[in-house]
Design an enzyme around this catalytic site. Structure first.
Site, PDB file in Angstrom:
ATOM      1  N   ASN A 164       0.873  -1.176   0.000  1.00 42.35           N
ATOM      2  CA  ASN A 164       0.000   0.000   0.000  1.00 42.35           C
ATOM      3  C   ASN A 164       0.910   1.225   0.000  1.00 42.35           C
ATOM      4  OD1 ASN A 164      -1.784   2.048   0.431  1.00 42.35           O
ATOM      5  ND2 ASN A 164      -2.403   1.395   2.501  1.00 42.35           N
ATOM      6  N   TRP A 165       0.973   1.865  -1.147  1.00 44.54           N
ATOM      7  CA  TRP A 165       1.886   3.007  -1.270  1.00 44.54           C
ATOM      8  C   TRP A 165       1.330   4.284  -0.648  1.00 44.54           C
ATOM      9  CZ3 TRP A 165       5.494   3.717  -6.079  1.00 44.54           C
ATOM     10  CH2 TRP A 165       6.432   2.685  -6.084  1.00 44.54           C
ATOM     11  N   LYS A 166       0.041   4.268  -0.265  1.00 49.01           N
ATOM     12  CA  LYS A 166      -0.574   5.457   0.336  1.00 49.01           C
ATOM     13  C   LYS A 166      -0.315   6.661  -0.589  1.00 49.01           C
ATOM     14  CE  LYS A 166      -0.187   3.182   4.749  1.00 49.01           C
ATOM     15  NZ  LYS A 166      -0.042   3.249   6.197  1.00 49.01           N
ATOM     16  N   HIS A 211      -9.475   1.407   4.693  1.00 43.57           N
ATOM     17  CA  HIS A 211      -8.233   1.576   5.455  1.00 43.57           C
ATOM     18  C   HIS A 211      -8.498   2.504   6.648  1.00 43.57           C
ATOM     19  CE1 HIS A 211      -4.148   2.522   6.573  1.00 43.57           C
ATOM     20  NE2 HIS A 211      -3.773   1.473   5.867  1.00 43.57           N
ATOM     21  N   SER A 246       3.449  -2.360  10.301  1.00 43.79           N
ATOM     22  CA  SER A 246       4.882  -2.498  10.578  1.00 43.79           C
ATOM     23  C   SER A 246       5.459  -3.849  10.160  1.00 43.79           C
ATOM     24  CB  SER A 246       5.181  -2.205  12.061  1.00 43.79           C
ATOM     25  OG  SER A 246       4.882  -0.858  12.356  1.00 43.79           O
ATOM     26  N   GLU A 280      -6.841   4.800   7.883  1.00 42.64           N
ATOM     27  CA  GLU A 280      -6.528   6.215   7.649  1.00 42.64           C
ATOM     28  C   GLU A 280      -7.714   6.926   7.004  1.00 42.64           C
ATOM     29  OE1 GLU A 280      -2.819   5.566   5.574  1.00 42.64           O
ATOM     30  OE2 GLU A 280      -1.863   4.992   7.458  1.00 42.64           O
ATOM     31  N   GLU A 295      -5.445  -4.775  10.486  1.00 47.25           N
ATOM     32  CA  GLU A 295      -4.385  -3.785  10.704  1.00 47.25           C
ATOM     33  C   GLU A 295      -4.668  -3.036  12.005  1.00 47.25           C
ATOM     34  OE1 GLU A 295      -2.353  -2.636   6.696  1.00 47.25           O
ATOM     35  OE2 GLU A 295      -4.009  -1.276   7.071  1.00 47.25           O
ATOM     36  N   GLY A 324       2.844   2.054  10.862  1.00 51.11           N
ATOM     37  CA  GLY A 324       3.893   3.069  10.770  1.00 51.11           C
ATOM     38  C   GLY A 324       4.606   3.367  12.077  1.00 51.11           C
TER      39      GLY A 324
HETATM   40  P1  13P Z   1       3.171   0.189   7.582  1.00 50.26           P
HETATM   41  O1  13P Z   1       3.596  -1.136   6.986  1.00 50.26           O
HETATM   42  O2  13P Z   1       3.973   1.350   7.077  1.00 50.26           O
HETATM   43  O3  13P Z   1       3.075   0.103   9.066  1.00 50.26           O
HETATM   44  O4  13P Z   1       1.675   0.468   7.044  1.00 50.26           O
HETATM   45  C1  13P Z   1       0.718  -0.524   7.172  1.00 50.26           C
HETATM   46  C2  13P Z   1      -0.477  -0.124   6.407  1.00 50.26           C
HETATM   47  O5  13P Z   1      -1.189   0.797   6.775  1.00 50.26           O
HETATM   48  C3  13P Z   1      -0.748  -0.842   5.163  1.00 50.26           C
HETATM   49  O6  13P Z   1      -2.030  -0.570   4.688  1.00 50.26           O
END
Ligand code: 13P
Length: 249
Positions: free
Chosen positions: A10-12, A93, A209, A95, A164, A170
């Site tokens: 997931n590159w966000k 997600h 993570s 976020e 998640e 993160g």
């Molecule tokens: P990280 O792997 O950077 O913790 O992010 C996880 C995430 O939100 C994947 O969708």
């Protein structure tokens, strides 16, 4: 049941046209591990270029609108993602559940719209640190799941869940293996209740993570059928060992 592992990046909100080289490097690395399904969910605006550059790699979006089309400024429909060459999308997600105030019902509508348009879906769920500390993580995630799951499934592999924990995203922190196992078992139970034996085909990914140093341990946990990877998916050098760990599990 032994399910093929799915490792999705997931590159966000990361990635410019200059990063197509990195996507090519990831596709090359993925082709060394045909026993693992690898996908990259990237900014919508990069999808078409990425699909042209790496036709063999599954490229996805990170969200879809629940409507097919209409007066929704700035939004992307599932048909638009398909038109750009995407084969999957993330929905729900944390976020977006947080910043865009997406409810379980909204996530369910998005999942149904995406599946209806022929996209595979990675549906995210997970608890906050307050919920984890209060001892109600399982109940909270089961409620989220109950409200977010699409009404029905049609094809094997079209839906994956991503557990998640918000506090692990993160942060470099992860739940213990026992905590992941307990949550994934609860999710599997709910999927079987809801979809019967088809619920056994839905892959349950862990996200939060995941990195080269912990991937092998995470993939060895029962009912962990893959990973949704943020930061460590941005560079082929970090993502490749995660894919290799999935292949070795
Ligand atoms: P990280 O792997 O950077 O913790 O992010 C996880 C995430 O939100 C994947 O969708």
């Amino acid at each position: 049941m032994l399910l093929r592992k799915l490792v999705a990046g997931n590159w966000k909100m990361h990635g410019l046209s200059s990063d197509i080289d990195e996507i090519q490097a990831i596709a090359a690395a993925a082709s060394d591990y045909p026993e693992v399904d690898v996908a990259l969910c990237i900014p919508a605006i990069l999808i078409e270029r990425a699909v042209r550059a790496v036709p063999g790699l599954a490229i996805g979006g990170q969200d879809v609108h629940h409507s097919d089309k209409g007066a929704h400024t700035g939004c992307t429909s599932a048909r638009m993602l398909v038109d750009a060459g995407a084969t999957l999308t993330i929905v729900g997600h944390s976020e977006r559940r947080d910043a865009q105030r997406e409810s379980d019902a909204a996530v369910k509508a998005k999942a149904e719209a995406a599946l209806g348009a022929g996209l595979n879906v990675i549906l995210c769920i997970g608890e906050s640190i307050e919920v984890r500390d209060s001892g109600t993580a399982i109940e909270t995630v089961m409620t989220q799941l109950g409200g977010s799951l699409p009404q029905s499934l049609c094809e094997e592999g079209e839906l994956a869940l991503a557990y998640e924990p918000i506090w692990a995203i993160g942060t470099g922190k992860t739940p213990t293996s026992d905590e992941i196992e307990e949550m994934h078992a609860a999710i599997r139970g709910k999927l079987l209740d809801r979809f019967g034996s088809d619920g056994g085909q839905v892959r349950i990914l862990y996200g939060g993570s995941v990195k080269p140093s912990n991937a092998a341990e995470i993939f060895s946990i029962p009912e962990v059928n893959g990973a949704l990877v943020g930061g460590a998916s941005l560079k082929a050098a970090d993502f490749m060992p995660v894919i290799a760990a999935a292949a070795g599990s």
